[in-house]
Enzyme design. Structure first.
Site, PDB file in Angstrom:
ATOM      1  N   LYS A 145       0.937  -1.239   0.132  1.00 42.96           N
ATOM      2  CA  LYS A 145       0.173   0.120  -0.070  1.00 42.96           C
ATOM      3  C   LYS A 145       0.888   1.313  -0.220  1.00 42.96           C
ATOM      4  O   LYS A 145       1.885   1.335   0.840  1.00 42.96           O
ATOM      5  CB  LYS A 145      -1.055   0.057   1.298  1.00 42.96           C
ATOM      6  N   GLU A 239      -7.381  -5.730  -1.435  1.00 37.83           N
ATOM      7  CA  GLU A 239      -8.403  -5.560  -0.305  1.00 37.83           C
ATOM      8  C   GLU A 239      -9.670  -5.522  -1.038  1.00 37.83           C
ATOM      9  O   GLU A 239     -10.411  -4.694  -0.899  1.00 37.83           O
ATOM     10  CB  GLU A 239      -8.137  -3.977   0.300  1.00 37.83           C
ATOM     11  N   ASN A 247      -7.559  -3.598   8.649  1.00 38.52           N
ATOM     12  CA  ASN A 247      -8.173  -2.060   9.099  1.00 38.52           C
ATOM     13  C   ASN A 247      -8.963  -2.389  10.496  1.00 38.52           C
ATOM     14  O   ASN A 247      -9.599  -1.319  10.817  1.00 38.52           O
ATOM     15  CB  ASN A 247      -9.073  -1.866   8.041  1.00 38.52           C
TER      16      ASN A 247
HETATM   17  N1  GLY Z   1      -2.417  -1.404   6.761  1.00 43.10           N
HETATM   18  C1  GLY Z   1      -3.372  -2.261   6.405  1.00 43.10           C
HETATM   19  C2  GLY Z   1      -3.083  -2.789   5.011  1.00 43.10           C
HETATM   20  O1  GLY Z   1      -1.830  -2.889   4.723  1.00 43.10           O
HETATM   21  O2  GLY Z   1      -3.813  -3.424   4.430  1.00 43.10           O
END
Ligand code: GLY
Length: 367
Positions: A145, A239, A247
């Site tokens: 991310k 995600e 999260n």
């Molecule tokens: N910090 C949450 C993720 O990397 O999905």
């Protein structure tokens, strides 16, 4: 102390995470062997570069790799599109091209900025993560991310872009400010509370050794977090589902962080957010009160805050909740604990319950 390597398995985008002491000194040799790039821009902030910039640059030089150090001001305020523009111009001025790579040397802000820059500079160049905060070592440096903040909320602009390698030197934690170590511990507790009940119990049993930074417990702790993160990311890189469990505590946590004007640092806000969703789960009948009690106890054992600050603007909190990027069709999705180590993701929460939680109306035994 030795070093260990675990793998994030993402097909042709797989990469190793090396964890241990003395890792910084060996980065050059590892990069040379892996043939990731012919030259590196080491992107860092003023604080971390002063501590470790020279050491990393020397390691690359000894391995025959050229590098240049590019530094920006530390702090969340730098996580801004303007920083990306400035750094991109700097890379272009210095002649960095697609055969070159970036090395993120620092905490979560440095990693997120460098990863984002790597993902868009010349439509993408390779990068590696060298996280120096506990939070970055256990969470943000792994999983790809990247992003920056805008006034409407944190990380609202960004990409998924995996590093080529992650190098975690646990000895750098000795120079980390105490509050930042605790901020990282909130993310560590997140893994136990949401995925791994045994790890949650282990954190309770090893509190003193962890707070004393004993390598014999800190290295396995970081390793377990990286294993859990890799396990989640391997199944849901972008995600679409499972990764949302990471999260846990972040939906309300991000809102608290933003409403504090980023004065409450990330992990401390997440600690408050985890307690808030545990209370929400109890209110909604998804969890027994003991779940909230045990979570609050562990957070407090690690000197983490568990209350939304009394003077915080509740309307601002609500606005930030709505702006959260996990909001779909105007509904806010929450990651709620059902038990320690088990969560459910749901938007089935009454507004009245959310309002009560934001107002700080918690179960009696925990105040
Ligand atoms: N910090 C949450 C993720 O990397 O999905």
């Amino acid at each position: 102390m030795g070093q260990e390597t675990i793998q994030v398995g993402l097909g042709d985008r797989s990469y190793p995470i090396t964890i241990g002491t003395g890792v910084l000194a060996q980065i050059g040799a590892s990069l040379q062997t892996a043939k990731i790039a012919k030259r590196f821009a080491i992107i860092s902030d003023d604080r971390v570069s002063a501590l470790y910039g020279e050491q990393v640059q020397r390691s690359l030089q000894q391995a025959g790799l050229n590098s240049e150090l590019i530094v920006f001001a530390h702090g969340e305020a730098s996580k801004h599109l303007l920083t990306i523009g400035t750094l991109a111009s700097e890379l272009a001025e210095r002649g960095f091209d697609r055969g070159d790579g970036l090395l993120a040397l620092g905490g979560g802000v440095v990693g997120d900025i460098t990863g984002f820059l790597a993902s868009i500079y010349m439509r993408g160049i390779p990068f590696v993560q060298v996280p120096t905060s506990l939070l970055a070592q256990v969470d943000s440096s792994v999983g790809g991310k990247t992003g920056v903040d805008i006034p409407q909320g944190k990380n609202l602009i960004g990409t998924f872009y995996q590093p080529k390698a992650v190098f975690i030197d646990t000895s750098v934690l000795t120079t980390l400010p105490a509050e930042e170590f605790l901020s990282g511990m909130a993310e560590v507790i997140k893994y136990g509370a949401s995925i791994d009940a045994d790890f949650f119990n282990w954190l309770g049993a090893n509190r003193e050794a962890i707070l004393a930074l004993e390598p014999a417990v800190v290295a396995p702790m970081i390793r377990r977090c990286c294993e859990l993160k890799a396990w989640v990311v391997e199944q849901d890189e972008r995600e679409g589902g499972l990764r949302r469990i990471l999260n846990f505590g972040h939906t309300i946590g991000h809102a608290v962080e933003a409403a504090s004007g980023y004065q409450l640092i990330h992990g401390l806000s997440v600690a408050i957010g985890m307690r808030a969703v545990a209370e929400l789960a109890v209110r909604c009948g998804y969890a027994d009160q003991q779940v909230a009690v045990r979570l609050v106890e562990l957070l407090r054992q690690y000197r983490l805050p568990t209350e939304i600050p009394a003077g915080m603007d509740r309307d601002a909190l609500r606005r930030y909740l709505q702006a959260d990027k996990k909001t779909i069709g105007g509904r806010v999705f929450f990651v709620l604990p059902e038990a320690i180590g088990k969560v459910r993701i749901t938007d089935q929460v009454d507004d009245a319950d959310i309002d009560a939680i934001l107002a700080g109306t918690y179960s009696d035994s925990l105040s």
